[in-house]
Design a protein around this motif. Structure first.
Motif, PDB file in Angstrom:
ATOM      1  N   PRO A  12      -5.864 -59.177 -18.415  1.00 39.08           N
ATOM      2  CA  PRO A  12      -7.011 -58.289 -18.605  1.00 39.08           C
ATOM      3  C   PRO A  12      -8.196 -58.965 -19.298  1.00 39.08           C
ATOM      4  O   PRO A  12      -9.348 -58.629 -19.020  1.00 39.08           O
ATOM      5  N   LYS A  13      -7.923 -59.938 -20.177  1.00 44.13           N
ATOM      6  CA  LYS A  13      -9.024 -60.648 -20.842  1.00 44.13           C
ATOM      7  C   LYS A  13      -9.846 -61.450 -19.838  1.00 44.13           C
ATOM      8  O   LYS A  13     -11.066 -61.589 -19.988  1.00 44.13           O
ATOM      9  N   GLN A  14      -9.176 -61.987 -18.819  1.00 43.13           N
ATOM     10  CA  GLN A  14      -9.912 -62.743 -17.799  1.00 43.13           C
ATOM     11  C   GLN A  14     -10.873 -61.837 -17.035  1.00 43.13           C
ATOM     12  O   GLN A  14     -11.992 -62.242 -16.706  1.00 43.13           O
ATOM     13  N   ASP A  15     -10.442 -60.611 -16.754  1.00 45.51           N
ATOM     14  CA  ASP A  15     -11.317 -59.672 -16.054  1.00 45.51           C
ATOM     15  C   ASP A  15     -12.527 -59.303 -16.914  1.00 45.51           C
ATOM     16  O   ASP A  15     -13.651 -59.195 -16.409  1.00 45.51           O
ATOM     17  N   VAL A  16     -12.296 -59.127 -18.207  1.00 49.13           N
ATOM     18  CA  VAL A  16     -13.407 -58.838 -19.122  1.00 49.13           C
ATOM     19  C   VAL A  16     -14.392 -60.009 -19.135  1.00 49.13           C
ATOM     20  O   VAL A  16     -15.614 -59.817 -19.077  1.00 49.13           O
ATOM     21  N   ASN A  17     -13.871 -61.228 -19.180  1.00 43.27           N
ATOM     22  CA  ASN A  17     -14.746 -62.402 -19.174  1.00 43.27           C
ATOM     23  C   ASN A  17     -15.514 -62.526 -17.865  1.00 43.27           C
ATOM     24  O   ASN A  17     -16.684 -62.932 -17.850  1.00 43.27           O
ATOM     25  N   SER A  18     -14.868 -62.174 -16.755  1.00 41.68           N
ATOM     26  CA  SER A  18     -15.554 -62.223 -15.458  1.00 41.68           C
ATOM     27  C   SER A  18     -16.706 -61.225 -15.413  1.00 41.68           C
ATOM     28  O   SER A  18     -17.776 -61.516 -14.858  1.00 41.68           O
ATOM     29  N   ILE A  19     -16.501 -60.058 -15.979  1.00 47.74           N
ATOM     30  CA  ILE A  19     -17.571 -59.061 -16.044  1.00 47.74           C
ATOM     31  C   ILE A  19     -18.736 -59.592 -16.873  1.00 47.74           C
ATOM     32  O   ILE A  19     -19.907 -59.379 -16.541  1.00 47.74           O
ATOM     33  N   LYS A  20     -18.433 -60.327 -17.933  1.00 45.83           N
ATOM     34  CA  LYS A  20     -19.492 -60.909 -18.759  1.00 45.83           C
ATOM     35  C   LYS A  20     -20.308 -61.927 -17.976  1.00 45.83           C
ATOM     36  O   LYS A  20     -21.533 -61.994 -18.115  1.00 45.83           O
ATOM     37  N   VAL A  21     -19.633 -62.739 -17.147  1.00 44.11           N
ATOM     38  CA  VAL A  21     -20.354 -63.712 -16.328  1.00 44.11           C
ATOM     39  C   VAL A  21     -21.305 -63.001 -15.374  1.00 44.11           C
ATOM     40  O   VAL A  21     -22.499 -63.326 -15.289  1.00 44.11           O
ATOM     41  N   MET A  22     -20.791 -62.017 -14.635  1.00 40.53           N
ATOM     42  CA  MET A  22     -21.624 -61.292 -13.682  1.00 40.53           C
ATOM     43  C   MET A  22     -22.779 -60.588 -14.390  1.00 40.53           C
ATOM     44  O   MET A  22     -23.921 -60.611 -13.906  1.00 40.53           O
ATOM     45  N   SER A  23     -22.504 -59.985 -15.520  1.00 37.98           N
ATOM     46  CA  SER A  23     -23.553 -59.272 -16.262  1.00 37.98           C
ATOM     47  C   SER A  23     -24.643 -60.228 -16.713  1.00 37.98           C
ATOM     48  O   SER A  23     -25.843 -59.915 -16.638  1.00 37.98           O
ATOM     49  N   SER A  24     -24.245 -61.415 -17.181  1.00 41.01           N
ATOM     50  CA  SER A  24     -25.227 -62.406 -17.609  1.00 41.01           C
ATOM     51  C   SER A  24     -26.122 -62.829 -16.458  1.00 41.01           C
ATOM     52  O   SER A  24     -27.359 -62.895 -16.597  1.00 41.01           O
ATOM     53  N   VAL A  25     -25.521 -63.102 -15.302  1.00 40.19           N
ATOM     54  CA  VAL A  25     -26.298 -63.512 -14.132  1.00 40.19           C
ATOM     55  C   VAL A  25     -27.218 -62.385 -13.664  1.00 40.19           C
ATOM     56  O   VAL A  25     -28.410 -62.603 -13.383  1.00 40.19           O
ATOM     57  N   LEU A  26     -26.689 -61.181 -13.603  1.00 41.35           N
ATOM     58  CA  LEU A  26     -27.488 -60.040 -13.137  1.00 41.35           C
ATOM     59  C   LEU A  26     -28.670 -59.769 -14.056  1.00 41.35           C
ATOM     60  O   LEU A  26     -29.780 -59.463 -13.597  1.00 41.35           O
ATOM     61  N   ASP A  27     -28.461 -59.876 -15.344  1.00 45.94           N
ATOM     62  CA  ASP A  27     -29.543 -59.590 -16.288  1.00 45.94           C
ATOM     63  C   ASP A  27     -30.578 -60.706 -16.343  1.00 45.94           C
ATOM     64  O   ASP A  27     -31.760 -60.464 -16.596  1.00 45.94           O
ATOM     65  N   THR A  28     -30.137 -61.936 -16.089  1.00 43.47           N
ATOM     66  CA  THR A  28     -31.072 -63.069 -16.134  1.00 43.47           C
ATOM     67  C   THR A  28     -31.854 -63.201 -14.839  1.00 43.47           C
ATOM     68  O   THR A  28     -33.071 -63.398 -14.852  1.00 43.47           O
ATOM     69  N   GLU A  29     -31.162 -63.085 -13.705  1.00 45.81           N
ATOM     70  CA  GLU A  29     -31.800 -63.316 -12.406  1.00 45.81           C
ATOM     71  C   GLU A  29     -32.382 -62.048 -11.789  1.00 45.81           C
ATOM     72  O   GLU A  29     -33.258 -62.128 -10.939  1.00 45.81           O
ATOM     73  N   THR A  30     -31.887 -60.880 -12.174  1.00 43.62           N
ATOM     74  CA  THR A  30     -32.272 -59.584 -11.585  1.00 43.62           C
ATOM     75  C   THR A  30     -32.363 -59.662 -10.055  1.00 43.62           C
ATOM     76  O   THR A  30     -33.431 -59.452  -9.483  1.00 43.62           O
ATOM     77  N   PRO A  31     -31.257 -59.988  -9.373  1.00 43.63           N
ATOM     78  CA  PRO A  31     -31.306 -60.141  -7.917  1.00 43.63           C
ATOM     79  C   PRO A  31     -31.541 -58.810  -7.213  1.00 43.63           C
ATOM     80  O   PRO A  31     -31.264 -57.739  -7.749  1.00 43.63           O
ATOM     81  N   ASP A  32     -32.049 -58.907  -5.992  1.00 45.96           N
ATOM     82  CA  ASP A  32     -32.236 -57.727  -5.150  1.00 45.96           C
ATOM     83  C   ASP A  32     -30.952 -57.342  -4.431  1.00 45.96           C
ATOM     84  O   ASP A  32     -30.818 -56.213  -3.967  1.00 45.96           O
ATOM     85  N   PHE A  33     -30.023 -58.282  -4.340  1.00 46.89           N
ATOM     86  CA  PHE A  33     -28.822 -58.079  -3.537  1.00 46.89           C
ATOM     87  C   PHE A  33     -27.732 -59.005  -4.060  1.00 46.89           C
ATOM     88  O   PHE A  33     -28.020 -60.075  -4.601  1.00 46.89           O
ATOM     89  N   VAL A  34     -26.481 -58.571  -3.924  1.00 46.69           N
ATOM     90  CA  VAL A  34     -25.331 -59.369  -4.362  1.00 46.69           C
ATOM     91  C   VAL A  34     -24.355 -59.498  -3.206  1.00 46.69           C
ATOM     92  O   VAL A  34     -24.128 -58.538  -2.461  1.00 46.69           O
ATOM     93  N   VAL A  35     -23.779 -60.675  -3.036  1.00 52.71           N
ATOM     94  CA  VAL A  35     -22.709 -60.897  -2.070  1.00 52.71           C
ATOM     95  C   VAL A  35     -21.431 -61.224  -2.835  1.00 52.71           C
ATOM     96  O   VAL A  35     -21.395 -62.189  -3.610  1.00 52.71           O
TER      97      VAL A  35
END
Length: 428
Positions: A117-140
């Motif tokens: 479960p800790k790995q899943d929490v860390n993965s969410i942190k990675v995605m959140s960091s990228v989403l907040d920094t890059e603010t993409p229009d779309f995700v694949v």
């Protein structure tokens, strides 16, 4: 995309900020078959609170309002243009179109331990960091969203839903393709047969979207995973694809439409299921023929650029792979393993190299590779390992694509979890 199954949710639940004050809306003069109207009808029925008799409707949160309006405009787009693919995305005015690739998240690993479960929490942190920094229009979501062979529950969609949550909660639309781990059969750990026996399993608590699921070892098919994603997420543009391409499921095309020229495609995005898990790791001849037929129908003169997404690299990646260090014309930062290619080549690459409109192919699968290399007139690119699940300790990140309209260009770079950027490359 079944908008009539729409249920506004974050992490599978109606957001607490979406407090509905009143229910009645005058809909009788509108077409009941409209996906947009169905969306509002169902949202209108969500509140259990006793409503006043006057006909008005109030959303108390700006963030919820943003989600609702995005859903509204996506549904309008999906139903208004009969001369384009069934789903499409519009660019923002005077802004490039930006896409983030999330590859190999591997949610659900070792759920019976503290580590998993800790790995899943860390993965969410990675995605959140990228989403907040890059603010993409779309995700694949580029495959291996979950590690099904390590998930002891009947409905792996519970973990799939967790992986989607950072993108969904920010109101960003997405599409997904399958990887070889997403529907792989459960593998019984050998240590469970020792004296300690099977540990007490910790399964996700079913929410309003997924009811009645308990711990088991049945697994979840590609069709079930895709159906659950589409039925429960209005921002998902994923498709289950033509039935004559099964057992491959995630085979479909989206188009990006210009905001300034609403009927002019800016780029086509093709998604292909590269197999693995419950069937061989391959893009079939039928899939290759489907791509050729569809691309010639909607883009007959190859005048619109095309980008291709699947999970497992083709054998062509082996031909261009750097031998040791990454050197020009390739661009990247890690080359730590050999290309683990599909089991066979059934014709898709021959078709792609003959189409001048195909600019690049993007894959995941190899966690220790993040390079792009030219192959004829197109580029073969790896994403970056995004999830903390799966093998390897290389730093996590996401490949970003940026498409500019005037003048037209496609560029890419890697955005790391710590915010740094590297491996910039011009793809077109």
């Amino acid at each position: 995309m079944p908008f009539d199954n729409y249920d506004l949710q974050i992490n599978g639940n109606i957001p607490s900020q979406c407090s509905v004050r009143t229910r009645p809306i005058a809909l009788r003069h509108l077409q009941s078959s409209s996906p947009t109207i169905n969306l509002f009808k169902q949202f209108n029925s969500l509140s259990p609170i006793q409503m006043p008799t006057s006909s008005y409707f109030t959303i108390l949160s700006n963030s919820c309002l943003a989600l609702l309006f995005q859903a509204f405009f996506i549904s309008i787009a999906a139903s208004s243009d009969h001369h384009t693919p069934e789903n499409h995305i519009r660019t923002r005015a005077d802004a490039p179109f930006k896409v983030a690739l999330f590859a190999d998240l591997h949610f659900g690993e070792n759920a019976w331990t503290d580590w998993g479960p800790k790995q899943d929490v860390n993965s969410i942190k990675v995605m959140s960091s990228v989403l907040d920094t890059e603010t993409p229009d779309f995700v694949v979501y580029l495959g291996d969203v979950v590690t099904a062979n390590n998930i002891p529950i009947a409905n792996a969609s519970l973990y799939w839903d967790q992986a989607l949550s950072p993108t969904r909660s920010r109101g960003t639309p997405w599409a997904s393709v399958f990887g070889n781990h997403d529907d792989a059969p459960f593998e019984w750990p050998m240590e469970w047969f020792a004296a300690s026996g099977i540990p007490q399993l910790v399964c996700p608590v079913p929410n309003s979207s997924y009811s009645g699921e308990e711990c088991s070892f049945r697994g979840t098919s590609r069709l079930e995973l895709m159906k659950n994603e589409m039925d429960n997420n209005v921002l998902s543009l994923s498709k289950s694809g033509p039935q004559d391409l099964w057992p491959g499921i995630s085979n479909y095309v989206l188009q990006v439409l210009s905001k300034e020229k609403p009927h002019t495609p800016l780029v086509y995005l093709y998604f292909l299921d590269s197999g693995g898990g419950t069937y061989p790791e391959v893009i079939s001849t039928a899939q290759a023929d489907w791509f050729k037929r569809i691309s010639e129908e909607i883009n007959p003169d190859s005048g619109v650029p095309e980008l291709i997404f699947w999970h497992i690299p083709s054998k062509a990646y082996k031909k261009v792979a750097p031998k040791f260090r990454i050197h020009k014309p390739c661009v990247g930062s890690i080359n730590k393993e050999k290309v683990a290619a599909q089991e066979a080549e059934m014709g898709i690459m021959k078709i792609l190299v003959k189409r001048p409109s195909v600019k690049a192919v993007f894959v995941g699968h190899n966690h220790g590779l993040d390079w792009c290399c030219p192959y004829g007139q197109l580029w073969l690119c790896f994403a970056r390992h995004t999830g903390y699940g799966g093998y390897g300790n290389w730093a996590r990140g996401s490949r970003i694509l940026e498409i500019n309209e005037r003048p037209f260009s496609i560029s890419s770079w890697i955005r790391m979890e710590d915010g740094s950027v590297h491996s910039e490359v011009i793809l077109s």
